[in-house]
Write a protein that holds these residues in place. Structure first.
Motif, PDB file in Angstrom:
ATOM      1  N   SER A 362     -39.956 145.078 -14.023  1.00  0.00           N
ATOM      2  CA  SER A 362     -40.510 145.951 -15.052  1.00  0.00           C
ATOM      3  C   SER A 362     -40.484 147.414 -14.622  1.00  0.00           C
ATOM      4  CB  SER A 362     -41.951 145.539 -15.384  1.00  0.00           C
ATOM      5  OG  SER A 362     -42.818 145.787 -14.291  1.00  0.00           O
ATOM      6  N   ARG A 363     -40.509 147.642 -13.299  1.00  0.00           N
ATOM      7  CA  ARG A 363     -40.500 149.008 -12.798  1.00  0.00           C
ATOM      8  C   ARG A 363     -39.111 149.636 -12.877  1.00  0.00           C
ATOM      9  NH1 ARG A 363     -45.729 150.461 -13.187  1.00  0.00           N
ATOM     10  NH2 ARG A 363     -47.081 149.021 -12.037  1.00  0.00           N
ATOM     11  N   TYR A 364     -38.055 148.784 -12.851  1.00  0.00           N
ATOM     12  CA  TYR A 364     -36.720 149.323 -13.126  1.00  0.00           C
ATOM     13  C   TYR A 364     -36.692 149.905 -14.533  1.00  0.00           C
ATOM     14  CZ  TYR A 364     -34.728 147.163  -8.933  1.00  0.00           C
ATOM     15  OH  TYR A 364     -34.434 146.829  -7.630  1.00  0.00           O
ATOM     16  N   LEU A 365     -37.282 149.160 -15.461  1.00  0.00           N
ATOM     17  CA  LEU A 365     -37.339 149.656 -16.833  1.00  0.00           C
ATOM     18  C   LEU A 365     -38.178 150.923 -16.912  1.00  0.00           C
ATOM     19  CD1 LEU A 365     -36.811 149.422 -19.850  1.00  0.00           C
ATOM     20  CD2 LEU A 365     -38.745 147.839 -20.015  1.00  0.00           C
ATOM     21  N   GLN A 366     -39.301 150.947 -16.172  1.00  0.00           N
ATOM     22  CA  GLN A 366     -40.141 152.138 -16.197  1.00  0.00           C
ATOM     23  C   GLN A 366     -39.382 153.348 -15.661  1.00  0.00           C
ATOM     24  OE1 GLN A 366     -44.131 151.825 -14.620  1.00  0.00           O
ATOM     25  NE2 GLN A 366     -44.253 154.018 -14.223  1.00  0.00           N
ATOM     26  N   HIS A 398     -30.170 147.749 -21.867  1.00  0.00           N
ATOM     27  CA  HIS A 398     -29.565 146.696 -21.044  1.00  0.00           C
ATOM     28  C   HIS A 398     -29.598 147.148 -19.591  1.00  0.00           C
ATOM     29  CE1 HIS A 398     -25.901 144.288 -19.532  1.00  0.00           C
ATOM     30  NE2 HIS A 398     -26.970 143.515 -19.546  1.00  0.00           N
ATOM     31  N   ILE A 399     -30.269 146.372 -18.739  1.00  0.00           N
ATOM     32  CA  ILE A 399     -30.421 146.713 -17.324  1.00  0.00           C
ATOM     33  C   ILE A 399     -29.676 145.688 -16.479  1.00  0.00           C
ATOM     34  CG2 ILE A 399     -32.048 146.947 -15.402  1.00  0.00           C
ATOM     35  CD1 ILE A 399     -34.116 147.914 -17.398  1.00  0.00           C
ATOM     36  N   ARG A 400     -28.928 146.173 -15.516  1.00  0.00           N
ATOM     37  CA  ARG A 400     -28.318 145.304 -14.506  1.00  0.00           C
ATOM     38  C   ARG A 400     -29.011 145.575 -13.173  1.00  0.00           C
ATOM     39  NH1 ARG A 400     -22.282 146.045 -13.675  1.00  0.00           N
ATOM     40  NH2 ARG A 400     -22.856 148.244 -13.725  1.00  0.00           N
ATOM     41  N   ASN A 401     -29.632 144.563 -12.599  1.00  0.00           N
ATOM     42  CA  ASN A 401     -30.273 144.674 -11.290  1.00  0.00           C
ATOM     43  C   ASN A 401     -29.242 144.308 -10.228  1.00  0.00           C
ATOM     44  OD1 ASN A 401     -33.015 145.236 -12.274  1.00  0.00           O
ATOM     45  ND2 ASN A 401     -32.925 143.150 -13.057  1.00  0.00           N
ATOM     46  N   ILE A 402     -28.863 145.290  -9.406  1.00  0.00           N
ATOM     47  CA  ILE A 402     -27.750 145.107  -8.473  1.00  0.00           C
ATOM     48  C   ILE A 402     -28.223 144.956  -7.034  1.00  0.00           C
ATOM     49  CG2 ILE A 402     -25.673 146.237  -7.550  1.00  0.00           C
ATOM     50  CD1 ILE A 402     -25.392 147.523 -10.367  1.00  0.00           C
ATOM     51  N   ASP A 403     -29.257 145.693  -6.643  1.00  0.00           N
ATOM     52  CA  ASP A 403     -29.725 145.635  -5.262  1.00  0.00           C
ATOM     53  C   ASP A 403     -31.243 145.822  -5.250  1.00  0.00           C
ATOM     54  OD1 ASP A 403     -28.331 147.084  -2.175  1.00  0.00           O
ATOM     55  OD2 ASP A 403     -29.747 145.435  -2.512  1.00  0.00           O
ATOM     56  N   GLU A 404     -31.865 145.539  -4.095  1.00  0.00           N
ATOM     57  CA  GLU A 404     -33.311 145.612  -3.959  1.00  0.00           C
ATOM     58  C   GLU A 404     -33.789 147.033  -3.660  1.00  0.00           C
ATOM     59  OE1 GLU A 404     -33.780 142.765  -0.707  1.00  0.00           O
ATOM     60  OE2 GLU A 404     -35.019 141.567  -2.057  1.00  0.00           O
ATOM     61  N   ALA A 405     -34.999 147.343  -4.107  1.00  0.00           N
ATOM     62  CA  ALA A 405     -35.697 148.570  -3.708  1.00  0.00           C
ATOM     63  C   ALA A 405     -37.044 148.148  -3.138  1.00  0.00           C
ATOM     64  CB  ALA A 405     -35.889 149.494  -4.897  1.00  0.00           C
ATOM     65  N   ARG A 406     -37.312 148.537  -1.900  1.00  0.00           N
ATOM     66  CA  ARG A 406     -38.544 148.127  -1.227  1.00  0.00           C
ATOM     67  C   ARG A 406     -39.542 149.284  -1.157  1.00  0.00           C
ATOM     68  NH1 ARG A 406     -38.181 143.227   1.415  1.00  0.00           N
ATOM     69  NH2 ARG A 406     -36.103 142.290   1.457  1.00  0.00           N
ATOM     70  N   LEU A 407     -40.713 148.975  -0.621  1.00  0.00           N
ATOM     71  CA  LEU A 407     -41.789 149.954  -0.534  1.00  0.00           C
ATOM     72  C   LEU A 407     -41.323 151.231   0.155  1.00  0.00           C
ATOM     73  CD1 LEU A 407     -44.824 150.689  -0.801  1.00  0.00           C
ATOM     74  CD2 LEU A 407     -45.167 149.624   1.440  1.00  0.00           C
ATOM     75  N   GLY A 408     -41.595 152.374  -0.484  1.00  0.00           N
ATOM     76  CA  GLY A 408     -41.289 153.664   0.100  1.00  0.00           C
ATOM     77  C   GLY A 408     -39.861 154.135  -0.089  1.00  0.00           C
ATOM     78  N   LEU A 438     -28.582 150.676  -7.002  1.00  0.00           N
ATOM     79  CA  LEU A 438     -29.618 149.651  -7.171  1.00  0.00           C
ATOM     80  C   LEU A 438     -29.573 148.989  -8.539  1.00  0.00           C
ATOM     81  CD1 LEU A 438     -32.705 151.487  -5.609  1.00  0.00           C
ATOM     82  CD2 LEU A 438     -31.066 149.969  -4.478  1.00  0.00           C
ATOM     83  N   ALA A 439     -29.288 149.788  -9.562  1.00  0.00           N
ATOM     84  CA  ALA A 439     -29.331 149.242 -10.925  1.00  0.00           C
ATOM     85  C   ALA A 439     -28.659 150.215 -11.873  1.00  0.00           C
ATOM     86  CB  ALA A 439     -30.778 148.998 -11.364  1.00  0.00           C
ATOM     87  N   THR A 440     -28.252 149.695 -13.018  1.00  0.00           N
ATOM     88  CA  THR A 440     -27.779 150.548 -14.106  1.00  0.00           C
ATOM     89  C   THR A 440     -28.596 150.234 -15.348  1.00  0.00           C
ATOM     90  OG1 THR A 440     -26.088 148.998 -14.921  1.00  0.00           O
ATOM     91  CG2 THR A 440     -25.437 150.537 -13.166  1.00  0.00           C
ATOM     92  N   GLY A 441     -28.733 151.232 -16.202  1.00  0.00           N
ATOM     93  CA  GLY A 441     -29.457 151.050 -17.455  1.00  0.00           C
ATOM     94  C   GLY A 441     -28.697 151.722 -18.584  1.00  0.00           C
ATOM     95  N   GLU A 442     -28.410 150.972 -19.628  1.00  0.00           N
ATOM     96  CA  GLU A 442     -27.714 151.509 -20.793  1.00  0.00           C
ATOM     97  C   GLU A 442     -28.680 151.478 -21.972  1.00  0.00           C
ATOM     98  OE1 GLU A 442     -24.163 149.422 -21.779  1.00  0.00           O
ATOM     99  OE2 GLU A 442     -23.548 150.834 -23.348  1.00  0.00           O
TER     100      GLU A 442
END
Length: 490
Positions: A362-366, A398-408, A438-442
């Motif tokens: 949900s934070r990728y969307l945010q 449309h979101i593609r989650n490609i890689d992880e994002a960790r704390l910080g 990390l991700a793309t968003g269209e």
């Protein structure tokens, strides 16, 4: 690079070091304690974990931290010197005497003292006008309040510079107009502390019950509105006068033993300490600090969403950080519109993590939503424009989650305008962490009349800005993944 010197590397000194360091200052530390570097390192670890989560704009690159064996070496060239040695007046005055022999006469010498008046600290100093009380609250790297207490030896220009530097660190400098023992805030704390000691001594409440009364009730209320505004609201439509008329007589009632202090003996110390150990002794102190930090971050980020109290201060600090980092605010500021526009630059905070220890979907969307909001501001669809009755609604994402994002993790969203045709805006976001995608968003957004809630043409200015960006970026190759549907083969 600006340099700050920390004299005394305990909890408060460590907090000061973190506040300067994570705001891009070089920090030098002087503390003869052989454990100072380890202790400060632990405080800094917690600060690095918590402090970036306070900001929706990436903090500056961290300054350089160094530890010094001599005071003369530590203070050389420092613009700010923060003294946080134990609360013994003779010791503080001795420290000032030593450091003033070596420091820049123009440097600020701030004292973290919670009780001494500045005139007491300045007594016998070579340059008393250089010394001022700058009393913080723990943890210094999170809580914004700093009590700035000058004497008549400090010039208005000097005090103004002190306040300006502190504000530049994201802090709230409260100018205490008259010298008084314990300044302002600690006098409130002392009053509450004395009453709490009596309540425990008289067997009316335990330490845990008193803490629950504060953190489950008025503590949260005070955190966002203070004392007088809270009581004003309590007076209802009639306001403060009604409240005071209703509750003023209670001042004459024997509700407190404020001026009657219990004997501070071993029995009372054992009673308080024993109950406190029973309450939270099962937790390591660093665990407690992390719990405290996470709670403060969550509360103050909530206040940011309301642009209220400490949250409003944090939003203003974010705006300064964004401006300092060169973040674009309007179309005219775009240096090269032919390239993707950086619309988000921030760190991943604690409350963005999920049970897998990485950024929640949900934070990728945010983040992409924040990027869209920033683009809207850049093209002129800001709060003033929206108040006139027009805005963009998101029609499709449309979101593609490609890689992880960790704390910080420091993430950056780069935005392109793929098309701008009449009421429709077609945009593309890419989220990066350094060289990792990390991700793309269209997204497709439609301009809408807020009165009819139906599609409508944007203003000529917005249409012109959008068309300019879309035209400038049209020569870029089409991004991989544009128009993909869910489940499409990679």
């Amino acid at each position: 690079m600006k340099t700050a010197t920390i004299v005394g590397g305990g909890v408060i000194g460590g907090g000061w070091a973190a506040r300067f360091l994570l705001n891009g200052w070089d920090v030098r530390v002087f503390d003869p304690d052989p454990e100072a570097e380890r202790k400060m390192g632990e405080v800094l670890d917690n600060a690095r974990r918590a402090m970036p989560g306070m900001s929706d704009t990436a903090l500056p690159e961290e300054g350089a931290l160094s530890f010094h064996d001599s005071l003369s070496e530590a203070v050389e060239g420092a613009a700010w010197i923060q003294e946080s040695v134990p609360e013994r007046l003779e010791l503080k005055q001795k420290v000032y005497q030593s450091l003033q022999e070596h420091c820049d006469p123009a440097a600020v010498i701030g004292s973290s003292t919670s009780g001494f008046k500045p005139s007491e600290l300045q007594a016998g100093a070579a340059r008393p006008e250089q010394i001022v009380v700058t009393h913080p609250f723990n943890p210094v790297y999170l809580l914004p309040l700093i009590e700035v207490v000058p004497s008549d030896r400090n010039t208005p220009e000097f005090v103004g510079r002190v306040k300006e530097i502190l504000a530049g660190l994201g802090m709230y400098p409260l100018h205490v107009r008259k010298e008084i023992d314990a300044h302002i805030a600690d006098r409130f704390l002392e009053a509450v502390w004395r009453e709490a000691l009596w309540l425990v001594k008289d067997g009316i409440a335990t330490t845990e019950e008193i803490d629950e009364a504060i953190r489950m009730g008025f503590g949260i209320r005070w955190a966002q509105m203070g004392l007088f505004d809270t009581y004003r609201v309590a007076g209802g439509e009639a306001g403060m006068k009604h409240f005071m008329a209703q509750f003023g007589p209670a001042l004459q009632w024997p509700w407190t033993r404020l001026m009657d202090v219990p004997e501070f003996n071993d029995e009372l110390v054992d009673l308080i300490a024993g109950q406190s150990d029973a309450q939270s002794g099962h937790l390591d102190i660093r665990d407690m600090e992390r719990i405290r930090d996470d709670n403060l971050v969550a509360m103050m980020r909530a206040l940011k969403g309301q642009d209220w109290g400490a949250g409003a201060l944090m939003n203003a600090h974010d705006a300064r950080l964004a401006a300092g980092a060169g973040m674009v605010r309007q179309a005219a500021d775009i240096a090269d519109p032919s390239q993707p526009i950086v619309t988000v630059r921030r760190a991943v905070p604690v409350d963005w993590l999920d049970y897998n220890g990485h950024m929640n979907e949900s934070r990728y969307l945010q983040a992409f939503s924040d990027a869209s909001d920033r683009l809207m501001e850049i093209i002129g669809c800001d709060q003033d424009y929206i108040a006139t009755g027009g805005s963009y609604f998101t029609a499709e994402t449309h979101i593609r989650n490609i890689d992880e994002a960790r704390l910080g993790a420091r993430i950056e969203v780069r935005t392109r305008v793929l098309a701008a045709e009449g009421k429709k805006m077609h945009i593309w976001h890419e989220m990066h962490c350094a060289d990792r995608l990390l991700a793309t968003g269209e997204q497709v957004l439609i301009h809408v009349s807020l009165e009819t809630r139906r599609p409508s043409p944007p203003s000529d200015a917005i249409a012109s800005n959008l068309a300019m960006i879309a035209q400038a970026q049209s020569a870029l190759p089409m991004p991989e993944g544009v128009g993909r549907h869910v489940g499409a083969p990679r």
